[in-house]
Design an enzyme around this catalytic site. Structure first.
Site, short mmCIF file in Angstrom:
data_model
loop_
_atom_site.label_atom_id
_atom_site.label_comp_id
_atom_site.label_asym_id
_atom_site.label_seq_id
_atom_site.Cartn_x
_atom_site.Cartn_y
_atom_site.Cartn_z
N GLY A 12 0.78 -1.24 0.00
CA GLY A 12 0.00 0.00 0.00
C GLY A 12 0.80 1.28 0.00
O GLY A 12 0.31 2.32 0.45
N MET A 113 -3.26 -7.31 -7.39
CA MET A 113 -2.61 -8.39 -8.14
C MET A 113 -3.61 -9.37 -8.77
O MET A 113 -3.37 -10.57 -8.81
CB MET A 113 -1.66 -9.15 -7.21
N ARG A 114 -4.72 -8.86 -9.22
CA ARG A 114 -5.70 -9.70 -9.91
C ARG A 114 -6.04 -9.07 -11.23
O ARG A 114 -6.08 -7.84 -11.34
CB ARG A 114 -6.99 -9.81 -9.09
N HIS A 137 1.56 0.62 -13.40
CA HIS A 137 2.33 -0.59 -13.72
C HIS A 137 3.82 -0.24 -13.71
O HIS A 137 4.22 0.76 -14.31
CB HIS A 137 1.91 -1.13 -15.09
C1 GRF Z 1 3.94 -1.17 -7.32
O1 GRF Z 1 5.23 -1.36 -7.84
C2 GRF Z 1 2.93 -1.01 -8.43
O2 GRF Z 1 3.43 -0.37 -9.56
C3 GRF Z 1 2.63 -2.45 -8.78
O3 GRF Z 1 2.63 -3.12 -7.54
C4 GRF Z 1 3.41 -2.41 -6.61
C5 GRF Z 1 2.53 -2.07 -5.46
O4 GRF Z 1 3.21 -1.48 -4.40
N1 GRF Z 1 1.40 -2.55 -9.53
P1 GRF Z 1 2.42 -0.84 -3.18
O5 GRF Z 1 1.50 -1.93 -2.61
O6 GRF Z 1 1.64 0.34 -3.70
O7 GRF Z 1 3.48 -0.45 -2.20
#
Ligand code: GRF
Length: 232
Positions: A12, A113-114, A137
């Site tokens: 987060g 992550m989905r 991303h």
């Molecule tokens: C980040 O690198 C974002 O770009 C990717 O997943 C990671 C999430 O990090 N989609 P966080 O949970 O916001 O610290």
């Protein structure tokens, strides 16, 4: 004030950055809820600490009714990854149910992550044709879609890595690009070093981009079979 819901699976840090920008008045957004597919995700604790409803998608999702189409056809990540993170209309239905009470205008994915399915995308489709779902991303798309993108860039030996903010469409990591920032990784010795620099950029780029994406201050141009976002 534009109402948003943040979807996240983990740490987060991007949620933190968005919350900070909103609380400082740099970003005209109200975070109505944070939704996670993992009940143990640290982002949920962060949301609770900030007084924001922290919602968990029920885990009892049955397998999807039909198998996902072949990864190659969808421009999806390699099959193994696609299986692990595949979209599930049931899960997306649950997200819509959880969010019904909050009516967010936009969904902001921050380390979610989905893969999202058309069910969710169509529920957030604007009358102008694009989805009101935004994602960050950790690569210069269309390079290195899928997972571990900083690692992919490092192992490939690229000289630059980068970050992309894009609208979400059914094709994974392939929706209209809103903003990108590259950074040099020459001389970096580990993926951790790349990620550290990348996250610094993410935490600036995401709130900055949301400033004009959320009020929909952009035009949409059709090129070939794509929609392209042109900020104004
Ligand atoms: C980040 O690198 C974002 O770009 C990717 O997943 C990671 C999430 O990090 N989609 P966080 O949970 O916001 O610290």
């Amino acid at each position: 004030m534009i109402s948003i819901a943040v979807l996240a699976s983990g740490r987060g840090s991007n949620f933190d950055a968005i919350l900070r920008a909103a609380r400082q008045g740099d970003l005209e957004a109200h975070i109505a809820a944070v939704v996670s597919d993992r009940k143990e995700a640290p982002v949920l604790e962060k949301a609770r600490a900030a007084g924001i409803p922290a919602l968990v998608i029920p885990p009892s999702a049955p397998p999807p009714a039909r198998p996902a189409p072949p990864a190659r056809e969808r421009g999806a990540p390699p099959a193994k990854t696609a299986r692990a993170y595949r979209g599930d209309p049931y899960r997306d239905e649950k997200i819509l149910e959880l969010l019904a009470a909050y009516s967010p205008r936009f969904l902001v994915l921050a380390g979610y992550m989905r893969i999202v399915t058309p069910k969710l995308i169509e529920a957030f489709r604007s009358p102008r044709g694009y989805s009101r779902i935004v994602n960050i991303h950790p690569s210069l798309l269309p390079a290195f879609p899928g997972v571990d993108s900083y690692g992919q860039a490092f192992r490939h030996g690229t000289q630059v890595a980068g970050v992309t903010v894009h609208l979400v469409e059914e094709e994974v990591d392939a929706g209209p690009i809103c903003a990108q920032q590259a950074f040099s990784i020459q001389g970096m010795k580990s993926v951790e070093e790349v990620e550290k620099r990348g996250l610094e950029i993410e935490h600036r780029l995401y709130p900055e981009t949301l400033k004009w994406v959320l009020p929909e201050r952009f035009d949409i141009e059709a090129r070939e079979r794509r929609l392209c976002v042109c900020p104004h």
